[in-house]
Design an enzyme around this catalytic site. Structure first.
Site, PDB file in Angstrom:
ATOM      1  N   SER A 182      -5.406   4.308  39.391  1.00  0.00           N
ATOM      2  CA  SER A 182      -4.940   5.698  39.643  1.00  0.00           C
ATOM      3  C   SER A 182      -4.432   6.115  38.345  1.00  0.00           C
ATOM      4  O   SER A 182      -4.585   7.390  38.185  1.00  0.00           O
ATOM      5  CB  SER A 182      -3.900   5.822  40.906  1.00  0.00           C
ATOM      6  N   HIS A 210      -9.073   6.777  44.836  1.00  0.00           N
ATOM      7  CA  HIS A 210      -9.863   7.613  43.794  1.00  0.00           C
ATOM      8  C   HIS A 210     -11.385   7.466  43.654  1.00  0.00           C
ATOM      9  O   HIS A 210     -12.115   8.083  42.690  1.00  0.00           O
ATOM     10  CB  HIS A 210      -9.114   7.495  42.517  1.00  0.00           C
ATOM     11  N   LYS A 242      -7.170  13.329  48.144  1.00  0.00           N
ATOM     12  CA  LYS A 242      -7.608  13.450  46.788  1.00  0.00           C
ATOM     13  C   LYS A 242      -8.933  14.176  46.763  1.00  0.00           C
ATOM     14  O   LYS A 242      -9.070  15.332  47.048  1.00  0.00           O
ATOM     15  CB  LYS A 242      -7.630  12.063  46.199  1.00  0.00           C
TER      16      LYS A 242
HETATM   17  C1  LIG Z   1      -2.398   8.556  46.031  1.00  0.00           C
HETATM   18  C2  LIG Z   1      -2.638   6.971  46.497  1.00  0.00           C
HETATM   19  C3  LIG Z   1      -2.156   6.508  47.321  1.00  0.00           C
HETATM   20  C4  LIG Z   1      -1.138   7.143  48.265  1.00  0.00           C
HETATM   21  O1  LIG Z   1      -1.632   7.897  49.168  1.00  0.00           O
HETATM   22  P1  LIG Z   1      -1.045   9.351  49.817  1.00  0.00           P
HETATM   23  O2  LIG Z   1      -1.698   9.760  50.854  1.00  0.00           O
HETATM   24  O3  LIG Z   1      -0.813  10.132  48.638  1.00  0.00           O
HETATM   25  O4  LIG Z   1       0.437   8.554  50.164  1.00  0.00           O
HETATM   26  C5  LIG Z   1      -2.385   5.091  47.786  1.00  0.00           C
HETATM   27  N1  LIG Z   1      -3.129   4.449  46.745  1.00  0.00           N
HETATM   28  C6  LIG Z   1      -3.770   4.993  45.621  1.00  0.00           C
HETATM   29  C7  LIG Z   1      -4.505   4.137  44.899  1.00  0.00           C
HETATM   30  C8  LIG Z   1      -3.569   6.247  45.352  1.00  0.00           C
HETATM   31  O5  LIG Z   1      -3.865   6.800  44.210  1.00  0.00           O
END
Ligand SMILES: *Cc1c(COP(=O)(O)O)cnc(C)c1O
Length: 393
Positions: A182, A210, A242
């Site tokens: 991330s 991602h 995302k």
């Molecule tokens: C954003 C993210 C999460 C958390 O997801 P949310 O729905 O925002 O709580 C988990 N793992 C990774 C790798 C992320 O980038």
């Protein structure tokens, strides 16, 4: 009495963060319009959102949300297992399972909760959980919550992961990695990790927050792009907030895995189901992400253009083939200064500082989106070329 006061101790910790230039600040966005945002009355071109396909404001999503809200109202009214599980949730789960090539999928309200729930359901006290050092915070928290023995291997170091698994051959083991990291944007060595898990009889879990929507011919994510399926990666997790431009998350895998999570994952059982209108909007997003491959193609064209331009300028860009294109600056103060200088020129690019990234690895986390145009990328490059961030010789 010498008992410390908790709120005072917390305030002390904040003061220390401020001293070190690490204070986190909340910014209110007054309005969003594609890649543009308005903050404190100023229009800024944003390069820090995770809306990689530019779907968050797509009329089809907005329309689906509105129509479902008209039909169903806003709240789901209860947890999935009581009476909160609606047709929209069921349809979205089916679409996500089909897209990712798994038997079943299960919705969670957030990615954080999905990872906590999966780990707590799968792992028992003293099981082994092997993870990449740069995994998302919630994967690390999940292993700790489950009481597993957490071992973290140096980033992308498959041999180190092998040594950690080999050190405990008589306990059950889970190996978990981000598919796309991330804060770095690089892709995990998924094929080698899958082979290792097979050899060591460890369960392989990939968090593809991602990668979904961005990688793979139809946006199936990093796992499919690596030529792996449900057998090699039995536990796949991804988020809906995302590239899909919505909110929430899911876990996909075998029917047995999903049934087990329904029985045991506490962050699934003891929480309100996501609003059904949100599930309906996400279903529209899945359809667009799958079928409108021009969004993915455009994103990858922008990524290539940005990388080429940054290389010409000698900018310290990290090696990443994805929408996350971090510029490594090292010092937290420098990262903050660069972010502020960009903001004065009309760009929103956040500085990412420790402890989100390791000490000495502060950076600008630049993200690209299909909502950007080539001219936007060129303007950002021009602004970056004026900053004192050249690669040291
Ligand atoms: C954003 C993210 C999460 C958390 O997801 P949310 O729905 O925002 O709580 C988990 N793992 C990774 C790798 C992320 O980038």
């Amino acid at each position: 009495m010498t008992r410390p006061t908790l709120t005072e101790r917390l305030a002390q910790r904040s003061a220390e963060r401020a001293q070190a230039g690490l204070l986190r600040r909340l910014r209110t966005i007054e309005h969003a319009d594609g890649a543009w945002v308005q903050s404190q009355g100023r229009r800024l071109l944003s390069f820090c959102s995770n809306d990689y396909l530019g779907l968050a404001q797509h009329p089809a999503l907005i329309d689906a949300l509105k129509r479902a809200a008209d039909d169903n109202g806003v709240g789901s009214g209860s947890a999935h297992l009581i009476c909160g599980h609606r047709t929209a949730h069921a349809e979205l789960e089916e679409a996500l399972a089909a897209w990712t090539g798994r038997e079943r999928a299960l919705l969670f309200s957030t990615g954080y909760m999905a990872n906590l729930g999966v780990m707590q359901a799968l792992l028992q006290r003293d099981d082994l959980c092997v993870q990449d050092k740069l995994n998302h915070a919630c994967l690390l928290d999940g292993a700790q919550l489950a009481g597993a023995e957490l071992k973290r291997y140096p980033h992308a170091d498959v041999e180190a992961a092998a040594r950690q698994l080999a050190s405990h051959t008589d306990t059950a083991a889970l190996l978990a990695t981000d598919g796309v990291f991330s804060m770095d944007g690089d892709i995990a060595p998924l094929g080698d990790l899958a082979a290792l898990c097979r050899q060591e009889n460890a369960t392989f879990m990939v968090d593809d927050a991602h990668g979904l929507g961005v990688l793979g011919a139809q946006g199936e994510g990093s796992v499919t792009a690596a030529g792996l399926g449900q057998n090699e990666v039995p536990v796949l997790m991804a988020t809906l907030g995302k590239a899909l431009g919505c909110s929430g998350a899911f876990v996909a895998g075998s029917a047995a895995l999903i049934d087990g999570l329904v029985q045991s994952a506490r962050t699934y059982i003891y929480t309100t189901a996501m609003p059904p209108a949100l599930a309906a909007a996400t279903l529209a997003a899945v359809t667009l992400a799958q079928t409108e491959s021009w969004r993915r193609n455009k994103l990858h064209t922008l990524i290539a253009r940005f990388r080429q331009g940054a290389a010409q300028l000698g900018l310290p860009l990290m090696p990443s083939p994805t929408a996350i294109q971090p510029l490594l600056l090292g010092d937290a103060r420098m990262a903050l200064d660069a972010s502020e200088a960009l903001e004065r020129q009309g760009f929103l690019v956040t500085a990412i500082r420790p402890p989100t990234v390791p000490q000495g690895k502060a950076r600008l986390r630049i993200t690209l989106s299909a909502a950007h145009e080539e001219a936007d990328v060129d303007r950002l490059l021009e602004a970056l070329s004026g900053l004192p961030v050249k690669r040291p010789v």
